[in-house]
Scaffold this active site. Structure first.
Site, PDB file in Angstrom:
ATOM      1  N   GLU A 102      77.941  62.471 156.549  1.00 17.77           N
ATOM      2  CA  GLU A 102      78.494  62.664 157.897  1.00 17.77           C
ATOM      3  C   GLU A 102      78.506  61.363 158.682  1.00 17.77           C
ATOM      4  O   GLU A 102      78.183  61.327 159.869  1.00 17.77           O
ATOM      5  CB  GLU A 102      77.696  63.737 158.659  1.00 17.77           C
ATOM      6  CG  GLU A 102      77.624  65.057 157.918  1.00 17.77           C
ATOM      7  CD  GLU A 102      76.892  66.164 158.673  1.00 17.77           C
ATOM      8  OE1 GLU A 102      76.695  66.029 159.904  1.00 17.77           O
ATOM      9  OE2 GLU A 102      76.522  67.163 158.035  1.00 17.77           O
ATOM     10  N   GLU A 117      69.628  70.549 157.371  1.00 12.82           N
ATOM     11  CA  GLU A 117      68.652  70.173 158.404  1.00 12.82           C
ATOM     12  C   GLU A 117      67.354  70.986 158.376  1.00 12.82           C
ATOM     13  O   GLU A 117      66.941  71.542 159.396  1.00 12.82           O
ATOM     14  CB  GLU A 117      69.320  70.245 159.787  1.00 12.82           C
ATOM     15  CG  GLU A 117      70.565  69.357 159.848  1.00 12.82           C
ATOM     16  CD  GLU A 117      71.294  69.375 161.196  1.00 12.82           C
ATOM     17  OE1 GLU A 117      71.018  70.264 162.019  1.00 12.82           O
ATOM     18  OE2 GLU A 117      72.134  68.493 161.404  1.00 12.82           O
ATOM     19  N   ASN A 159      70.904  68.739 152.889  1.00  6.95           N
ATOM     20  CA  ASN A 159      71.529  67.746 153.753  1.00  6.95           C
ATOM     21  C   ASN A 159      70.712  67.625 155.043  1.00  6.95           C
ATOM     22  O   ASN A 159      70.286  68.636 155.601  1.00  6.95           O
ATOM     23  CB  ASN A 159      72.942  68.273 154.070  1.00  6.95           C
ATOM     24  CG  ASN A 159      73.858  67.297 154.762  1.00  6.95           C
ATOM     25  OD1 ASN A 159      73.983  66.156 154.322  1.00  6.95           O
ATOM     26  ND2 ASN A 159      74.527  67.745 155.819  1.00  6.95           N
ATOM     27  N   ASP A 203      78.910  58.436 160.962  1.00  7.60           N
ATOM     28  CA  ASP A 203      79.566  57.893 162.159  1.00  7.60           C
ATOM     29  C   ASP A 203      78.583  56.941 162.832  1.00  7.60           C
ATOM     30  O   ASP A 203      77.371  57.023 162.600  1.00  7.60           O
ATOM     31  CB  ASP A 203      80.121  58.964 163.109  1.00  7.60           C
ATOM     32  CG  ASP A 203      79.143  60.036 163.541  1.00  7.60           C
ATOM     33  OD1 ASP A 203      77.920  59.804 163.500  1.00  7.60           O
ATOM     34  OD2 ASP A 203      79.604  61.121 163.954  1.00  7.60           O
ATOM     35  N   HIS A 248      74.346  59.903 160.939  1.00  7.37           N
ATOM     36  CA  HIS A 248      74.849  59.800 162.316  1.00  7.37           C
ATOM     37  C   HIS A 248      74.073  58.652 162.958  1.00  7.37           C
ATOM     38  O   HIS A 248      72.955  58.836 163.445  1.00  7.37           O
ATOM     39  CB  HIS A 248      74.625  61.106 163.075  1.00  7.37           C
ATOM     40  CG  HIS A 248      75.441  62.238 162.533  1.00  7.37           C
ATOM     41  ND1 HIS A 248      76.819  62.241 162.616  1.00  7.37           N
ATOM     42  CD2 HIS A 248      75.098  63.375 161.883  1.00  7.37           C
ATOM     43  CE1 HIS A 248      77.279  63.354 162.047  1.00  7.37           C
ATOM     44  NE2 HIS A 248      76.258  64.053 161.589  1.00  7.37           N
TER      45      HIS A 248
HETATM   46  C1  XIL Z   1      79.224  69.356 164.455  1.00  9.67           C
HETATM   47  C2  XIL Z   1      80.735  69.456 164.585  1.00  9.67           C
HETATM   48  O1  XIL Z   1      81.332  68.222 164.287  1.00  9.67           O
HETATM   49  C3  XIL Z   1      81.106  69.880 165.997  1.00  9.67           C
HETATM   50  O2  XIL Z   1      82.499  70.111 166.103  1.00  9.67           O
HETATM   51  C4  XIL Z   1      80.351  71.144 166.367  1.00  9.67           C
HETATM   52  O3  XIL Z   1      80.619  71.482 167.733  1.00  9.67           O
HETATM   53  C5  XIL Z   1      78.873  70.958 166.177  1.00  9.67           C
HETATM   54  O4  XIL Z   1      78.623  70.553 164.829  1.00  9.67           O
HETATM   55  N1  XIL Z   1      75.215  67.830 161.711  1.00  9.67           N
HETATM   56  C6  XIL Z   1      75.952  68.666 160.916  1.00  9.67           C
HETATM   57  C7  XIL Z   1      77.331  69.031 161.332  1.00  9.67           C
HETATM   58  O5  XIL Z   1      75.538  69.043 159.821  1.00  9.67           O
HETATM   59  O6  XIL Z   1      77.707  70.318 160.928  1.00  9.67           O
HETATM   60  C8  XIL Z   1      77.537  68.874 162.816  1.00  9.67           C
HETATM   61  O7  XIL Z   1      78.909  69.087 163.102  1.00  9.67           O
HETATM   62  C9  XIL Z   1      77.062  67.526 163.293  1.00  9.67           C
HETATM   63  C10 XIL Z   1      75.596  67.349 163.014  1.00  9.67           C
END
Ligand code: XIL
Length: 452
Positions: free
Chosen positions: A267, A162, A203, A269, A239
């Site tokens: 990641e 990020e 990432n 979802d 996300h």
């Molecule tokens: C999230 C986890 O899933 C949670 O359990 C934690 O509380 C916060 O982080 N981007 C990322 C991940 O790169 O590491 C994050 O994961 C979600 C957003």
């Protein structure tokens, strides 16, 4: 389970009557038991289908599904700096090691996540006052230690996480403020030195479509390549929001591939406003399928990792109040339409879900040395039942010792459970659950259950 002759005879009568009554009803087994696992479909295409996991949950049904359906694991939190070095110089590798061991035992890749980020850092680091030389040393030592620990065992690392703002400028972080934009090149160089075989990624989120942020990432990767800084790939977190898969996703993946780097969906979802409805879940299936298809279409897209495979292990409800249901399995480990969307995108020929059906879903709710507790949920949608019977065959010598809210009998490996006097009715849109205790040894694979 031991039963008297008379109760056996009684049950046989009930079974025969029940069987006759049930023949006309629709029957379905859970998709994860009936169809080829996602990892087999992905393997056949040379792609990754991964999931983020929580180490402490890798037993029972959660462990079974994580091991059986995915060919890659990402620790959801276990490898973050705040997890591995909560106090300066005091390390905790327990969960990270556990996940890597589990993955190796199940023939899975591991994606390391993440080394250099602005979030989930230990407070000793974020509250400290550091010169840029000290900060650089801290970062390089952290990378050398963590990447070195798993040298040769991880497929990839999210080295930098990020780094950008939405407008494409660099995010003001501990790292950027202390070291300038060059922290990224430094981190990648340190990671390559510590494990030359791991693929090194940057990432980020909101970089799935072509936009200001993804273009900034594109320009960064281009310049790193030109400078000879080790960079192997970009991670698109994905996300996403229901119904909002960017239309330029495949084009964006392709432009990174054309730069000569791999792309991974890291990641995935797809969240929705709760409650989930049938229409939203159908849209979610379409969205999951579109994302995975876009990756399958580009050869340098290595695959997709979901950020938790079950709604019971998702960060969404905590982070986006009122939203959830973002993963391919519901809280009870039943595969959702999204699961079929992923399977379809990976070339699976999933049987379309019946329009009206009652389904039985078997899960292990807890497990210890020699025993476990399981449950079966019978749910109806567009159909109903006035009595039921669930059958399965154990594959590894498991033995039922006790059941509640059903009458269960086991003959050899074959188990048959019928409703209790008070829970035979499953209305349209309703469900009933029964439970049992059983013994196991060696392994405890999930059986395929049939209702009927
Ligand atoms: C999230 C986890 O899933 C949670 O359990 C934690 O509380 C916060 O982080 N981007 C990322 C991940 O790169 O590491 C994050 O994961 C979600 C957003």
């Amino acid at each position: 389970m031991r039963t008297s002759r008379s109760s056996l005879r009684h049950r046989l009568t009930t079974l025969l009557t029940g069987a006759a009554a049930l023949t006309a009803l629709l029957v379905a087994a859970p998709a994860h038991a009936a169809d080829p696992p996602l990892r087999d479909l992905a393997d056949a295409k040379g792609k990754v289908i991964g999931t983020a996991v929580t180490g402490s949950k890798l037993t029972g049904t959660y462990g079974q599904i994580a091991g059986a359906e995915f060919n890659s694991l990402t620790p959801g939190n276990a490898m973050k700096w705040g997890s591995v070095e909560p106090t300066r110089g005091t390390f905790n590798w327990t969960e990270a090691d556990q996940i890597v061991d589990f993955a190796e035992a199940h023939g899975q890749q591991v994606r390391g996540h993440t080394l250099v980020w602005h979030s989930q850092n230990p407070s000793w680091l974020t509250n400290g006052t550091w010169t840029s030389a000290q900060l650089s040393q801290l970062m390089n030592d952290h990378i050398a230690l963590e990447v070195g620990r798993y040298k040769g065992r991880l497929a990839a690392w999210d080295v930098v996480n990020e780094p950008f703002n939405e407008d494409g400028t660099y995010r003001q972080t501990l790292w950027y403020n202390g070291l300038g934009a060059d922290y990224i090149a430094q981190a990648l160089t340190a990671a390559r030195a510590a494990d030359p075989s791991a693929k090194l990624y940057i990432n980020d989120y909101n970089v799935e479509g072509v936009n200001a942020k993804s273009t900034a990432l594109y320009n960064l990767v281009k310049s790193l390549k030109e400078r000879g800084v080790p960079i192997d790939g970009v991670g698109l977190q994905a996300h996403l929001i229901l119904g909002q898969v960017p239309s330029s996703l495949q084009q964006n993946i392709q432009r990174f591939a054309d730069l000569g780097v791999d792309v991974a969906i890291t990641e995935l979802d797809i969240r929705m406003q709760l409650p989930a409805t049938e229409a939203k879940l159908a849209q979610q299936r379409t969205d999951y399928e579109a994302v995975v298809k876009a990756c399958v279409a580009v050869s340098r897209c290595t695959g997709a990792t979901v950020w938790g495979f079950t709604d019971s292990d998702s960060w969404i409800p905590d982070t986006f109040p009122g939203q959830g249901a973002a993963t391919p399995y519901d809280e009870n480990y039943a595969p959702k339409p999204a699961y079929s969307g992923i399977a379809t995108a990976l070339g699976g020929t999933t049987t379309p879900p019946p329009t009206g059906a009652c389904t039985a879903t078997y899960s292990v709710t807890s497990q210890w040395n020699t025993g476990f507790t399981g449950q079966v949920r019978i749910a109806c949608s567009g159909a109903s039942l006035s009595s039921w019977r669930v059958n399965w065959t154990y594959g590894a010598g498991q033995q039922i010792t006790q059941a509640w809210s059903a009458t269960c009998a086991q003959t050899g490996a074959a188990v048959s459970c019928t409703n209790a006097s008070w829970n035979g009715t499953v209305p349209n849109g309703g469900s009933v659950t029964f439970g049992f205790n059983a013994n196991w040894s060696g392994s405890n694979p999930l059986p395929t259950v049939t209702l009927g």
